[in-house]
Design a protein around this motif. Structure first.
Motif, PDB file in Angstrom:
ATOM      1  N   HIS A   2       0.864  -1.879   0.005  1.00  0.00           N
ATOM      2  CA  HIS A   2       0.230   0.048   0.023  1.00  0.00           C
ATOM      3  C   HIS A   2       1.128   1.226  -0.427  1.00  0.00           C
ATOM      4  CE1 HIS A   2      -2.868  -1.964   2.092  1.00  0.00           C
ATOM      5  NE2 HIS A   2      -3.203  -2.933   0.878  1.00  0.00           N
ATOM      6  N   ASP A   3       1.907   1.440   0.770  1.00  0.00           N
ATOM      7  CA  ASP A   3       2.759   2.589   0.556  1.00  0.00           C
ATOM      8  C   ASP A   3       3.313   2.790  -0.728  1.00  0.00           C
ATOM      9  OD1 ASP A   3       2.347   3.031   3.826  1.00  0.00           O
ATOM     10  OD2 ASP A   3       4.411   2.529   4.183  1.00  0.00           O
ATOM     11  N   ILE A   4       4.331   1.565  -1.284  1.00  0.00           N
ATOM     12  CA  ILE A   4       5.206   1.404  -2.454  1.00  0.00           C
ATOM     13  C   ILE A   4       3.660   2.289  -3.574  1.00  0.00           C
ATOM     14  CG2 ILE A   4       6.432   0.427  -3.700  1.00  0.00           C
ATOM     15  CD1 ILE A   4       6.907  -1.744  -1.730  1.00  0.00           C
ATOM     16  N   LYS A   5       2.847   1.644  -3.348  1.00  0.00           N
ATOM     17  CA  LYS A   5       2.212   1.963  -4.121  1.00  0.00           C
ATOM     18  C   LYS A   5       1.553   3.369  -4.926  1.00  0.00           C
ATOM     19  CE  LYS A   5      -2.949   1.063  -3.858  1.00  0.00           C
ATOM     20  NZ  LYS A   5      -3.075   2.691  -4.098  1.00  0.00           N
ATOM     21  N   ASP A   6       1.500   3.986  -2.902  1.00  0.00           N
ATOM     22  CA  ASP A   6       1.478   4.913  -3.461  1.00  0.00           C
ATOM     23  C   ASP A   6       2.225   6.437  -3.458  1.00  0.00           C
ATOM     24  OD1 ASP A   6      -1.264   5.087  -2.630  1.00  0.00           O
ATOM     25  OD2 ASP A   6      -1.229   4.513  -0.261  1.00  0.00           O
ATOM     26  N   LEU A   7       3.651   5.765  -2.745  1.00  0.00           N
ATOM     27  CA  LEU A   7       5.050   6.496  -3.172  1.00  0.00           C
ATOM     28  C   LEU A   7       5.168   6.748  -4.466  1.00  0.00           C
ATOM     29  CD1 LEU A   7       6.774   5.706   0.947  1.00  0.00           C
ATOM     30  CD2 LEU A   7       5.848   8.099   0.016  1.00  0.00           C
ATOM     31  N   PHE A   8       5.704   5.660  -5.526  1.00  0.00           N
ATOM     32  CA  PHE A   8       6.255   5.527  -5.814  1.00  0.00           C
ATOM     33  C   PHE A   8       5.359   5.325  -7.583  1.00  0.00           C
ATOM     34  CE2 PHE A   8       8.942   4.175  -3.058  1.00  0.00           C
ATOM     35  CZ  PHE A   8      10.377   4.857  -3.720  1.00  0.00           C
ATOM     36  N   HIS A   9       4.269   6.252  -6.887  1.00  0.00           N
ATOM     37  CA  HIS A   9       2.544   5.985  -8.443  1.00  0.00           C
ATOM     38  C   HIS A   9       2.305   4.572  -9.148  1.00  0.00           C
ATOM     39  CE1 HIS A   9       2.684  10.165  -6.859  1.00  0.00           C
ATOM     40  NE2 HIS A   9       4.342  10.064  -7.552  1.00  0.00           N
ATOM     41  N   LEU A  10       2.182   3.097  -8.058  1.00  0.00           N
ATOM     42  CA  LEU A  10       2.165   2.223  -9.228  1.00  0.00           C
ATOM     43  C   LEU A  10       0.750   1.974  -9.250  1.00  0.00           C
ATOM     44  CD1 LEU A  10       5.265   0.046  -7.234  1.00  0.00           C
ATOM     45  CD2 LEU A  10       5.108   1.435  -9.392  1.00  0.00           C
ATOM     46  N   ASP A  11       0.394   1.103 -10.170  1.00  0.00           N
ATOM     47  CA  ASP A  11      -1.202   0.961 -10.357  1.00  0.00           C
ATOM     48  C   ASP A  11      -1.497  -0.665  -9.262  1.00  0.00           C
ATOM     49  OD1 ASP A  11      -0.278  -1.803 -11.299  1.00  0.00           O
ATOM     50  OD2 ASP A  11      -0.503  -1.149 -13.548  1.00  0.00           O
ATOM     51  N   GLY A  12      -2.587  -0.778  -9.208  1.00  0.00           N
ATOM     52  CA  GLY A  12      -3.298  -1.246  -8.763  1.00  0.00           C
ATOM     53  C   GLY A  12      -3.173  -2.687  -8.742  1.00  0.00           C
ATOM     54  N   ASP A  13      -2.142  -3.508  -9.165  1.00  0.00           N
ATOM     55  CA  ASP A  13      -1.303  -4.865  -9.113  1.00  0.00           C
ATOM     56  C   ASP A  13      -1.010  -4.992  -9.336  1.00  0.00           C
ATOM     57  OD1 ASP A  13      -3.694  -5.072 -10.777  1.00  0.00           O
ATOM     58  OD2 ASP A  13      -3.265  -5.079 -12.983  1.00  0.00           O
ATOM     59  N   PHE A  14       0.396  -4.002  -8.393  1.00  0.00           N
ATOM     60  CA  PHE A  14       1.042  -4.019  -7.927  1.00  0.00           C
ATOM     61  C   PHE A  14       1.338  -5.411  -7.183  1.00  0.00           C
ATOM     62  CE2 PHE A  14       4.920  -3.148  -5.301  1.00  0.00           C
ATOM     63  CZ  PHE A  14       6.007  -3.563  -5.842  1.00  0.00           C
ATOM     64  N   GLN A  15       2.350  -6.325  -6.747  1.00  0.00           N
ATOM     65  CA  GLN A  15       2.666  -6.886  -5.585  1.00  0.00           C
ATOM     66  C   GLN A  15       3.754  -7.305  -5.919  1.00  0.00           C
ATOM     67  OE1 GLN A  15      -0.017 -10.720  -5.036  1.00  0.00           O
ATOM     68  NE2 GLN A  15      -1.334 -10.448  -6.641  1.00  0.00           N
ATOM     69  N   LEU A  16       4.446  -7.333  -3.672  1.00  0.00           N
ATOM     70  CA  LEU A  16       5.657  -7.991  -3.711  1.00  0.00           C
ATOM     71  C   LEU A  16       5.261  -9.398  -3.285  1.00  0.00           C
ATOM     72  CD1 LEU A  16       6.546  -5.657  -0.927  1.00  0.00           C
ATOM     73  CD2 LEU A  16       7.030  -5.572  -2.557  1.00  0.00           C
ATOM     74  N   SER A  17       6.778 -10.252  -3.720  1.00  0.00           N
ATOM     75  CA  SER A  17       6.335 -11.196  -3.996  1.00  0.00           C
ATOM     76  C   SER A  17       6.455 -11.977  -2.771  1.00  0.00           C
ATOM     77  CB  SER A  17       7.645 -12.000  -4.350  1.00  0.00           C
ATOM     78  OG  SER A  17       7.820 -13.712  -4.688  1.00  0.00           O
ATOM     79  N   GLN A  18       4.926 -13.095  -2.487  1.00  0.00           N
ATOM     80  CA  GLN A  18       4.794 -13.197  -1.198  1.00  0.00           C
ATOM     81  C   GLN A  18       5.331 -15.176  -1.972  1.00  0.00           C
ATOM     82  OE1 GLN A  18       2.278 -12.823  -3.123  1.00  0.00           O
ATOM     83  NE2 GLN A  18       1.414 -10.980  -3.000  1.00  0.00           N
TER      84      GLN A  18
END
Length: 445
Positions: free
Chosen positions: A80-96
């Motif tokens: 959630h923080d990465i998406k907001d700070l770096f303006h990534l789209d909603g599909d972005f995920q970290l590798s589980q």
């Protein structure tokens, strides 16, 4: 003194189950099942998914057929923080899958450590029986994901994607636990034969080499360095070259993980509030962060979560996801299934009684992304980001009534700044009470 069921009693029981109300309930239940027959639409109507505080967190993730909810919840709060700070789209995920690989590797070593520590105990002792029942599993705790990230960092899912076994871990866990039990036989035999520490260490190292190979074959070789390419929400191309998992965490997440701590609500007599607790034999990374909980009253736990949500930060939290949960409507609300009314019985227990008598424990971790507050600032209901994909609930989101949270929520993770100096001092400096491995507060989400 035994008391067998007599034929006379059976006749009486049969007669008592022949009332018109029982007949109607039997017809509805045999046709529709317990939950459909006892479904309470009024509870749905009272929990409309609208919230006074509602964080925009994007699309939900999907843990599929694995028990990685604790990882998904932790990585989602960071996402959630990465998406907001770096303006990534909603599909972005970290590798589980990346953290899953290292968790399995470290859990093997942690298991070996516990096997050696209990090697002089008989096989039928409670501790050894507990170890061998499940040498490792998918579940975990907040402090365990912290240990993994501090040691191994994180990577984007595009760099280390899902594998067949990370998405459906059942057959892998059967294979892996058999291998670990085999190794336990060897390690216990070495101790019983009074082998040298050198021989034990050498054998253990060889076992870990085999474990790594198994994991590499199953999940794929984890990256050491990588380039991260993406387009931001403004369609601008971005690239970061020659990152390591550790430098990626530092640049894109940059959380001080020591500031995020586990708060629990366990209202049982053996766990006084405003005190800390460790759990024996619970962990993954030897030398990593110990699992430690600060126990507080439920209203205090809620207040911490609300404070963090008000600051625009989502909250990792753990619950018992079994009782009173309607997946189709995405609702966690006490009374959604009125089973006591259906069967004309009473099965109510307090939260403490459910814990003490084995009726409840934490089974699932998710993310709080919103809350609906009344005019006095008290919570009415909560918004929950699950990790069961978009088909469960409302596009993957659930609504949790505040009453349900009181009864079935056991843990939140918040920053220390919301606690106040007295509780921070207790967390940092008080000696934790060590709980037994099978204590309900040692349950893995």
């Amino acid at each position: 003194m035994s008391s067998e069921i007599t034929k006379q009693q059976l006749t009486e029981f049969k007669q008592s189950a022949q009332s018109p109300l029982t007949t109607i309930a039997r017809r509805a239940t045999t046709k529709n099942g317990i939950h459909n027959a006892s479904f309470n639409q009024e509870i749905v109507n009272a929990n409309v998914p609208t919230f006074s505080i509602d964080l925009n967190t994007g699309k939900v993730a999907n843990q599929k057929k694995s028990g990685r909810c604790w990882m998904f919840a932790a990585l989602n709060t960071m996402r959630h923080d990465i998406k907001d700070l770096f303006h990534l789209d909603g599909d972005f995920q970290l590798s589980q899958s990346y953290t899953f690989f290292w968790d399995k590797f470290e859990k093997a070593n942690y298991f070996y450590e516990n096997v050696l520590n209990t090697a002089n105990s008989p096989l039928d002792s409670r501790q050894v029986s507990f170890l061998m029942a499940t040498p490792q599993q998918d579940g975990g705790q907040w402090d365990m994901i912290v240990s993994l990230i501090e040691k191994y960092g994180v990577v984007p899912q595009s760099v280390y994607p899902e594998s067949a076994a990370s998405s459906d871990s059942h057959e892998f866990n059967i294979t892996f636990n058999t291998l670990l039990r085999h190794d336990a036989i060897i390690l216990r035999d070495l101790v019983s034969q009074k082998s040298s520490q050198h021989d034990i260490d050498s054998t253990r190292k060889n076992m870990l080499s085999h474990i790594y190979r198994v994991l590499s074959i199953t999940f794929g070789e984890p990256p050491v360095t990588f380039d991260f390419e993406y387009r931001d929400t403004e369609k601008q191309f971005q690239i970061e070259r020659q990152l390591t998992p550790q430098t990626y965490f530092e640049k894109f997440v940059n959380w001080d993980l020591s500031e995020y701590i586990s708060i629990i609500n366990a209202p049982t007599a053996d766990k006084p509030f405003n005190a800390t607790y460790n759990v024996d034999m619970l962990g993954n990374v030897i030398g990593g962060r110990q699992v430690k909980h600060l126990n507080v009253p439920i209203e205090t736990m809620k207040s911490f979560a609300i404070a963090q949500l008000k600051d625009g930060k989502s909250v990792w939290f753990g619950v018992d996801m079994g009782p009173q949960v309607d997946r189709a409507n995405g609702l966690m609300a006490d009374g959604i299934f009125a089973t006591d009314d259906l069967f004309q019985v009473h099965s109510d227990m307090t939260k403490a009684q459910r814990l003490a008598y084995g009726d409840s424990l934490m089974t699932h971790a998710m993310v709080l992304t919103g809350v609906d507050l009344d005019e006095n600032g008290h919570p009415i209901k909560w918004q929950v980001e699950n990790s069961w994909g978009e088909e469960a609930g409302k596009n993957g989101y659930f609504t949790m009534s505040d009453e349900w949270m009181s009864e079935y929520a056991y843990q939140v993770v918040v920053k220390k700044e919301y606690l106040g100096p007295e509780l921070v001092n207790i967390y940092d400096n008080a000696t934790p009470k060590l709980l037994a491995p099978w204590d309900p507060m040692g349950a893995l989400a």
